[in-house]
Motif scaffolding. Structure first.
Motif, PDB file in Angstrom:
ATOM      1  N   UNK A 189      18.153 -10.133  16.466  1.00 19.90           N
ATOM      2  CA  UNK A 189      17.665  -9.542  15.233  1.00 19.90           C
ATOM      3  C   UNK A 189      17.712 -10.549  14.081  1.00 19.90           C
ATOM      4  N   UNK A 190      16.833 -10.376  13.127  1.00 22.40           N
ATOM      5  CA  UNK A 190      16.804 -11.228  11.943  1.00 22.40           C
ATOM      6  C   UNK A 190      16.643 -10.352  10.709  1.00 22.40           C
ATOM      7  N   UNK A 191      17.048 -10.874   9.577  1.00 25.94           N
ATOM      8  CA  UNK A 191      16.848 -10.149   8.324  1.00 25.94           C
ATOM      9  C   UNK A 191      15.367 -10.202   7.964  1.00 25.94           C
ATOM     10  N   UNK A 192      14.825  -9.048   7.646  1.00 30.04           N
ATOM     11  CA  UNK A 192      13.415  -8.946   7.282  1.00 30.04           C
ATOM     12  C   UNK A 192      13.325  -8.402   5.866  1.00 30.04           C
ATOM     13  N   UNK A 193      12.436  -8.934   5.063  1.00 28.17           N
ATOM     14  CA  UNK A 193      12.213  -8.455   3.709  1.00 28.17           C
ATOM     15  C   UNK A 193      11.906  -6.959   3.767  1.00 28.17           C
ATOM     16  N   UNK A 194      12.705  -6.108   3.101  1.00 22.29           N
ATOM     17  CA  UNK A 194      12.502  -4.651   3.152  1.00 22.29           C
ATOM     18  C   UNK A 194      11.107  -4.207   2.717  1.00 22.29           C
ATOM     19  N   UNK A 195      10.460  -4.970   1.841  1.00 20.64           N
ATOM     20  CA  UNK A 195       9.114  -4.609   1.395  1.00 20.64           C
ATOM     21  C   UNK A 195       8.081  -4.735   2.510  1.00 20.64           C
ATOM     22  N   UNK A 196       8.417  -5.485   3.563  1.00 19.55           N
ATOM     23  CA  UNK A 196       7.485  -5.673   4.682  1.00 19.55           C
ATOM     24  C   UNK A 196       7.711  -4.669   5.809  1.00 19.55           C
ATOM     25  N   UNK A 197       8.767  -3.828   5.696  1.00 19.32           N
ATOM     26  CA  UNK A 197       9.101  -2.906   6.773  1.00 19.32           C
ATOM     27  C   UNK A 197       8.300  -1.604   6.816  1.00 19.32           C
ATOM     28  N   UNK A 198       7.919  -0.997   5.684  1.00 18.10           N
ATOM     29  CA  UNK A 198       7.225   0.292   5.777  1.00 18.10           C
ATOM     30  C   UNK A 198       6.005   0.232   6.690  1.00 18.10           C
ATOM     31  N   UNK A 199       5.854   1.307   7.469  1.00 18.09           N
ATOM     32  CA  UNK A 199       4.756   1.409   8.416  1.00 18.09           C
ATOM     33  C   UNK A 199       5.161   2.291   9.572  1.00 18.09           C
ATOM     34  N   UNK A 200       4.306   2.337  10.578  1.00 20.98           N
ATOM     35  CA  UNK A 200       4.550   3.145  11.773  1.00 20.98           C
ATOM     36  C   UNK A 200       4.886   2.204  12.924  1.00 20.98           C
ATOM     37  N   UNK A 201       6.032   2.451  13.557  1.00 22.20           N
ATOM     38  CA  UNK A 201       6.481   1.675  14.707  1.00 22.20           C
ATOM     39  C   UNK A 201       6.437   2.590  15.925  1.00 22.20           C
ATOM     40  N   UNK A 210      16.069  -5.188  13.266  1.00 19.95           N
ATOM     41  CA  UNK A 210      14.805  -5.847  12.947  1.00 19.95           C
ATOM     42  C   UNK A 210      14.699  -7.182  13.673  1.00 19.95           C
ATOM     43  N   UNK A 211      13.647  -7.319  14.452  1.00 14.72           N
ATOM     44  CA  UNK A 211      13.336  -8.589  15.096  1.00 14.72           C
ATOM     45  C   UNK A 211      12.353  -9.340  14.204  1.00 14.72           C
ATOM     46  N   UNK A 212      11.443  -8.571  13.582  1.00 16.79           N
ATOM     47  CA  UNK A 212      10.477  -9.095  12.626  1.00 16.79           C
ATOM     48  C   UNK A 212       9.925  -7.887  11.884  1.00 16.79           C
ATOM     49  N   UNK A 213       8.972  -8.097  10.988  1.00 15.72           N
ATOM     50  CA  UNK A 213       8.354  -6.952  10.311  1.00 15.72           C
ATOM     51  C   UNK A 213       7.377  -6.244  11.246  1.00 15.72           C
ATOM     52  N   UNK A 214       7.196  -6.776  12.456  1.00 21.69           N
ATOM     53  CA  UNK A 214       6.273  -6.193  13.440  1.00 21.69           C
ATOM     54  C   UNK A 214       6.994  -5.593  14.646  1.00 21.69           C
ATOM     55  N   UNK A 215       8.300  -5.829  14.783  1.00 23.76           N
ATOM     56  CA  UNK A 215       9.035  -5.348  15.955  1.00 23.76           C
ATOM     57  C   UNK A 215      10.455  -4.961  15.559  1.00 23.76           C
ATOM     58  N   UNK A 216      10.860  -3.781  16.004  1.00 23.99           N
ATOM     59  CA  UNK A 216      12.217  -3.289  15.768  1.00 23.99           C
ATOM     60  C   UNK A 216      12.731  -2.697  17.075  1.00 23.99           C
ATOM     61  N   UNK A 234       8.451   5.932  14.876  1.00 23.25           N
ATOM     62  CA  UNK A 234       9.177   6.036  13.606  1.00 23.25           C
ATOM     63  C   UNK A 234       8.227   5.607  12.506  1.00 23.25           C
ATOM     64  N   UNK A 235       8.154   6.416  11.466  1.00 24.39           N
ATOM     65  CA  UNK A 235       7.363   6.073  10.283  1.00 24.39           C
ATOM     66  C   UNK A 235       8.349   5.797   9.154  1.00 24.39           C
ATOM     67  N   UNK A 236       8.323   4.565   8.631  1.00 24.85           N
ATOM     68  CA  UNK A 236       9.128   4.201   7.466  1.00 24.85           C
ATOM     69  C   UNK A 236       8.203   4.241   6.253  1.00 24.85           C
ATOM     70  N   UNK A 237       8.458   5.183   5.353  1.00 24.63           N
ATOM     71  CA  UNK A 237       7.634   5.322   4.153  1.00 24.63           C
ATOM     72  C   UNK A 237       8.177   4.446   3.028  1.00 24.63           C
ATOM     73  N   UNK A 238       7.308   4.075   2.101  1.00 26.02           N
ATOM     74  CA  UNK A 238       7.696   3.203   0.988  1.00 26.02           C
ATOM     75  C   UNK A 238       8.670   3.884   0.038  1.00 26.02           C
ATOM     76  N   UNK A 239       8.758   5.220   0.068  1.00 28.01           N
ATOM     77  CA  UNK A 239       9.667   5.932  -0.832  1.00 28.01           C
ATOM     78  C   UNK A 239      11.084   6.069  -0.272  1.00 28.01           C
ATOM     79  N   UNK A 240      11.366   5.408   0.865  1.00 28.44           N
ATOM     80  CA  UNK A 240      12.704   5.451   1.434  1.00 28.44           C
ATOM     81  C   UNK A 240      12.927   6.600   2.406  1.00 28.44           C
TER      82      UNK A 240
END
Length: 143
Positions: free
Chosen positions: A38-50, A117-123, A59-65
């Motif tokens: 795992x690596x630290x990923x900028x939280x602003x790049x995480x929202x989305x559907x995984x 977090x592995x990246x902003x594209x994989x968790x 899992x859907x991470x929304x921008x509102x937390x």
């Protein structure tokens, strides 16, 4: 006359060569270990559907937390019992300064889940840090 060899010089050269080889091996090992986990990923790049296409878990991470989760089994999130599907659940998500995101489910009795977090594209989920990864999810859609 024969060439005289200074034994002390030979020993020192051998030691410094050994140290150089040891340092090179340690560098390779450390580089290899840090590239896979795992690596630290900028939280602003995480929202989305995984999503995990094999199981349908999402899992859907929304921008509102807030987050929502569907299609997870009890084993996926580390709940003892049958490997039955959980009801859809949601809650809040909170990135850490480290390499994972806390998912804090709303249902009473369900403990927090760590999403690594592995990246902003994989968790991935690894409920027991000493245990296996239970599920890998790839980003299917930006939020």
């Amino acid at each position: 006359m024969g060439t005289q060899i200074d034994i002390k010089t030979v020993r020192e050269t051998g030691r410094s060569g050994f140290v150089a080889v040891l340092v090179a091996l340690m560098t390779i090992l450390v580089a290899g270990c840090t590239g896979m986990g795992p690596v630290h990923v900028d939280p602003d790049r995480l929202p989305g559907v995984y999503r995990n296409d094999g199981t349908g878990a999402e899992i859907r991470l929304d921008t509102d937390g807030r987050f929502s989760a569907v299609g997870f089994s009890r084993d996926d999130v580390g709940i003892a019992g049958e490997n039955a599907l959980l009801d859809d659940f949601g809650g809040t998500w909170d990135p850490t300064p480290s390499n994972f995101v806390y998912l804090e489910p709303d249902p009473v009795g369900m403990s927090d889940i760590q999403l690594w977090t592995v990246s902003s594209k994989e968790v991935y989920l690894q409920p027991d840090v000493d245990g296996p990864i239970t599920l890998t999810l790839l980003k299917a859609k930006e939020s």
